[in-house]
Scaffold this motif. Sequence first.
Motif, PDB file in Angstrom:
ATOM      1  N   ASN A 109      31.158  14.057  24.584  1.00 56.54           N
ATOM      2  CA  ASN A 109      30.154  13.709  25.886  1.00 56.54           C
ATOM      3  C   ASN A 109      29.383  12.403  25.697  1.00 56.54           C
ATOM      4  O   ASN A 109      29.435  11.480  26.591  1.00 56.54           O
ATOM      5  N   ASN A 111      26.087  12.052  25.145  1.00 56.37           N
ATOM      6  CA  ASN A 111      24.797  11.896  25.422  1.00 56.37           C
ATOM      7  C   ASN A 111      23.760  12.435  24.356  1.00 56.37           C
ATOM      8  O   ASN A 111      24.373  13.360  23.550  1.00 56.37           O
ATOM      9  N   PRO A 112      22.588  11.694  24.036  1.00 57.06           N
ATOM     10  CA  PRO A 112      21.834  10.737  24.825  1.00 57.06           C
ATOM     11  C   PRO A 112      22.549   9.283  24.693  1.00 57.06           C
ATOM     12  O   PRO A 112      22.940   8.990  23.736  1.00 57.06           O
ATOM     13  N   ARG A 113      22.311   8.522  25.552  1.00 62.62           N
ATOM     14  CA  ARG A 113      22.772   7.355  25.669  1.00 62.62           C
ATOM     15  C   ARG A 113      21.449   6.215  25.797  1.00 62.62           C
ATOM     16  O   ARG A 113      20.705   6.576  26.606  1.00 62.62           O
ATOM     17  N   PHE A 118      26.486   8.597  21.350  1.00 58.79           N
ATOM     18  CA  PHE A 118      27.394   7.657  22.464  1.00 58.79           C
ATOM     19  C   PHE A 118      27.976   6.647  21.483  1.00 58.79           C
ATOM     20  O   PHE A 118      29.231   6.385  21.786  1.00 58.79           O
ATOM     21  N   TRP A 163      24.040   9.155  38.468  1.00 62.32           N
ATOM     22  CA  TRP A 163      24.614   8.978  37.136  1.00 62.32           C
ATOM     23  C   TRP A 163      24.644   7.784  36.278  1.00 62.32           C
ATOM     24  O   TRP A 163      25.383   7.553  35.285  1.00 62.32           O
ATOM     25  N   ASP A 166      23.993   7.765  32.572  1.00 60.79           N
ATOM     26  CA  ASP A 166      24.750   8.947  31.866  1.00 60.79           C
ATOM     27  C   ASP A 166      25.772   8.537  31.010  1.00 60.79           C
ATOM     28  O   ASP A 166      26.591   7.402  31.504  1.00 60.79           O
ATOM     29  N   ALA A 167      26.148   8.916  29.815  1.00 66.13           N
ATOM     30  CA  ALA A 167      27.179   8.529  28.795  1.00 66.13           C
ATOM     31  C   ALA A 167      28.529   8.636  29.558  1.00 66.13           C
ATOM     32  O   ALA A 167      29.464   7.966  29.522  1.00 66.13           O
TER      33      ALA A 167
END
Length: 266
Positions: A109, A111-113, A118, A163, A166-167
């Motif tokens: 996924n 996140n968090p980035r 990431f 978005w 978002d990653a």
Amino acid sequence: MKIATYNVNGVNGRLPVLLRWLEEAAPDIVCLQELKAPQEKFPESAIRAAGYGPIWHGQKSWNGVAILARGHDPEETVRGLPGDPADVQSRYIEAAVGGVLIGGLYLPNGNPRPGPKFDYKLAWMERLIARAADLVALDAPVVLAGDYNVMPTDVDVYKPERWREDALFAPEARAAFFRLCDQGWVDALRTLHPDETIYTFWDYFRNAYARNAGLRIDHLLLNAAAAARLTGAGVDAHVRGWEKSSDHAPTWITLGPKPRARRRPA
């Protein structure tokens, strides 16, 4: 031949949904992600009773991937994405099924980035690109199917402006996805439906499925040999509306028979 990918979001908790869909759709090959089950807890007996031979790469509580083949067992070729022996996350499995090489993947996924998750996502994508480079030119059909956790373009996300940070929508992740495609991989769903609003994931929150506020993050990429046989592609979006369903819907392609070689003039 029908090949599908489905992030089940917990194979044991959502087993009735999976079995119902297998009976309804009758895919020949299925890549599953997010098993969320250790190796010994995979529901092998139930899957075999449904007519499918499985191979799987489990992990307690998180991740986990599997390949199912209708009527026989896949011939496993790779377990775990090459390139980092220290990586213990269960995110990649590869097998030969009916003359097709299948790579089933669950991309991080991220996140968090920014942050280590990431960084891991981008490093994993580089390893995927390296593995894909070894597969793309094979004479046999190759399909890389799974939850890529990447929305390639603005068309692939509801309200893209929400978005940007978002990653899953980060420029670095999208650039890596397109570098993968530039090796010669064909995005099957977008090739056959270039301009349609098509999603494969709808969050459980904010009534996202009913509003069709979704994302397209589940992809099937085909090498040239597979793309030459592509006859259909779609999403079984109605499955997302079933009780206790995953937040993803099964995404699938159909491949026709191998094209006959043209005879040279005498």
